[in-house]
Design an enzyme around this catalytic site. Structure first.
Site, PDB file in Angstrom:
ATOM      1  CG  HIS A  22      -1.964  -0.973   1.331  1.00 50.58           C
ATOM      2  ND1 HIS A  22      -2.174  -1.760   2.426  1.00 50.58           N
ATOM      3  CD2 HIS A  22      -2.917  -1.338   0.436  1.00 50.58           C
ATOM      4  CE1 HIS A  22      -3.221  -2.555   2.227  1.00 50.58           C
ATOM      5  NE2 HIS A  22      -3.683  -2.331   1.013  1.00 50.58           N
ATOM      6  CE  LYS A  46     -10.964  -7.494   1.667  1.00 48.61           C
ATOM      7  NZ  LYS A  46      -9.875  -6.633   1.236  1.00 48.61           N
ATOM      8  NE  ARG A  95      -2.954  -7.193  -4.315  1.00 50.19           N
ATOM      9  CZ  ARG A  95      -3.776  -7.428  -3.324  1.00 50.19           C
ATOM     10  NH1 ARG A  95      -3.307  -7.756  -2.147  1.00 50.19           N
ATOM     11  NH2 ARG A  95      -5.072  -7.339  -3.481  1.00 50.19           N
ATOM     12  CB  SER A 132      -4.470  -6.420   4.561  1.00 48.89           C
ATOM     13  OG  SER A 132      -3.920  -5.235   4.065  1.00 48.89           O
TER      14      SER A 132
HETATM   15  P1  ADP Z   1     -10.031  -3.351  -0.325  1.00 52.60           P
HETATM   16  O1  ADP Z   1     -10.703  -4.128   0.756  1.00 52.60           O
HETATM   17  O2  ADP Z   1     -10.787  -2.137  -0.757  1.00 52.60           O
HETATM   18  O3  ADP Z   1      -9.514  -4.158  -1.490  1.00 52.60           O
HETATM   19  P2  ADP Z   1      -7.309  -3.229   0.599  1.00 52.60           P
HETATM   20  O4  ADP Z   1      -6.810  -2.520   1.806  1.00 52.60           O
HETATM   21  O5  ADP Z   1      -7.202  -4.725   0.571  1.00 52.60           O
HETATM   22  O6  ADP Z   1      -8.787  -2.746   0.433  1.00 52.60           O
HETATM   23  O7  ADP Z   1      -6.603  -2.662  -0.702  1.00 52.60           O
HETATM   24  C1  ADP Z   1      -6.695  -1.305  -1.077  1.00 52.60           C
HETATM   25  C2  ADP Z   1      -6.074  -1.122  -2.450  1.00 52.60           C
HETATM   26  O8  ADP Z   1      -4.698  -1.432  -2.397  1.00 52.60           O
HETATM   27  C3  ADP Z   1      -6.662  -2.020  -3.531  1.00 52.60           C
HETATM   28  O9  ADP Z   1      -6.607  -1.323  -4.756  1.00 52.60           O
HETATM   29  C4  ADP Z   1      -5.707  -3.172  -3.572  1.00 52.60           C
HETATM   30  O10 ADP Z   1      -5.705  -3.825  -4.841  1.00 52.60           O
HETATM   31  C5  ADP Z   1      -4.410  -2.440  -3.337  1.00 52.60           C
HETATM   32  N1  ADP Z   1      -3.378  -3.283  -2.770  1.00 52.60           N
HETATM   33  C6  ADP Z   1      -3.459  -4.144  -1.755  1.00 52.60           C
HETATM   34  N2  ADP Z   1      -2.272  -4.747  -1.515  1.00 52.60           N
HETATM   35  C7  ADP Z   1      -1.421  -4.227  -2.433  1.00 52.60           C
HETATM   36  C8  ADP Z   1      -0.050  -4.459  -2.750  1.00 52.60           C
HETATM   37  N3  ADP Z   1       0.671  -5.355  -2.114  1.00 52.60           N
HETATM   38  N4  ADP Z   1       0.482  -3.755  -3.763  1.00 52.60           N
HETATM   39  C9  ADP Z   1      -0.292  -2.873  -4.448  1.00 52.60           C
HETATM   40  N5  ADP Z   1      -1.553  -2.625  -4.223  1.00 52.60           N
HETATM   41  C10 ADP Z   1      -2.130  -3.289  -3.227  1.00 52.60           C
END
Ligand code: ADP
Length: 164
Positions: A22, A46, A95, A132
């Protein structure tokens, strides 16, 4: 074409907890916009580990030194939150191809209901497998996730899992 309009983006997500992936997207994304709000939302699908307040606090500590980055939490629809904050862009991280499929659908829906554009940033390859959800799972089983999240988040995660 001259552009003198202020462009604000929001980077919405659950951030439960924020990962190095992130942060990589934040660092790349802030260069593209006038400012960027990291928007901590609730995902009804989630299970939550950290409260939204804890997540905001952890993220704030990590981005205070990056100019133009703010952190807020929101409830409800992302597009309504974006409009309320005057943001014209949603920033999302990618990703892999699985992300593309889901994000494509989400971006088209958001554009059709609210006319808002989504901008995608590919993460650095080293974080291509960081999520996450996996971090929560691996850490709760005693696995070492210290190279995937910032040190301060790792410390909080250990404390949180110890009291669970
Ligand atoms: P959501 O529940 O909205 O998917 P996340 O916190 O899981 O929220 O992810 C927020 C954003 O960050 C999403 O666009 C997700 O694809 C992106 N994201 C999550 N992990 C990574 C990572 N390792 N690298 C790049 N982007 C990521």
């Amino acid at each position: 074409m001259a552009r003198n309009k202020f462009i604000r983006a929001i980077f919405p997500g659950s951030f439960d907890p924020i990962t190095n992936g992130h942060l990589d997207v934040v660092q790349r994304g802030v260069r593209l916009f006038d400012d960027l709000i990291i928007a901590v939302g609730r995902s009804p699908l989630k299970d939550e580990l950290f409260t939204p307040e804890e997540r905001v606090e952890m993220i704030k500590e990590l981005v205070t030194s990056i100019p133009g980055v703010m952190v807020e939490s929101y409830n409800g629809l992302t597009v309504e939150y974006a409009a309320s904050r005057g943001a014209s862009v949603i920033l999302r991280g990618l990703r892999n191809l699985t992300d593309v499929q889901y994000e494509f659908q989400l971006a088209l829906t958001n554009r059709s209901v609210a006319g808002i554009e989504t901008v995608f940033i590919m993460t650095s390859e080293e974080y291509g497998f960081t999520s996450s959800t996996l971090i929560r799972e691996v850490a709760s089983l005693g696995g070492d996730v210290s190279n995937l999240i910032p040190v301060s988040v790792y410390e909080r995660l250990k404390k949180k899992l110890a009291v669970k």
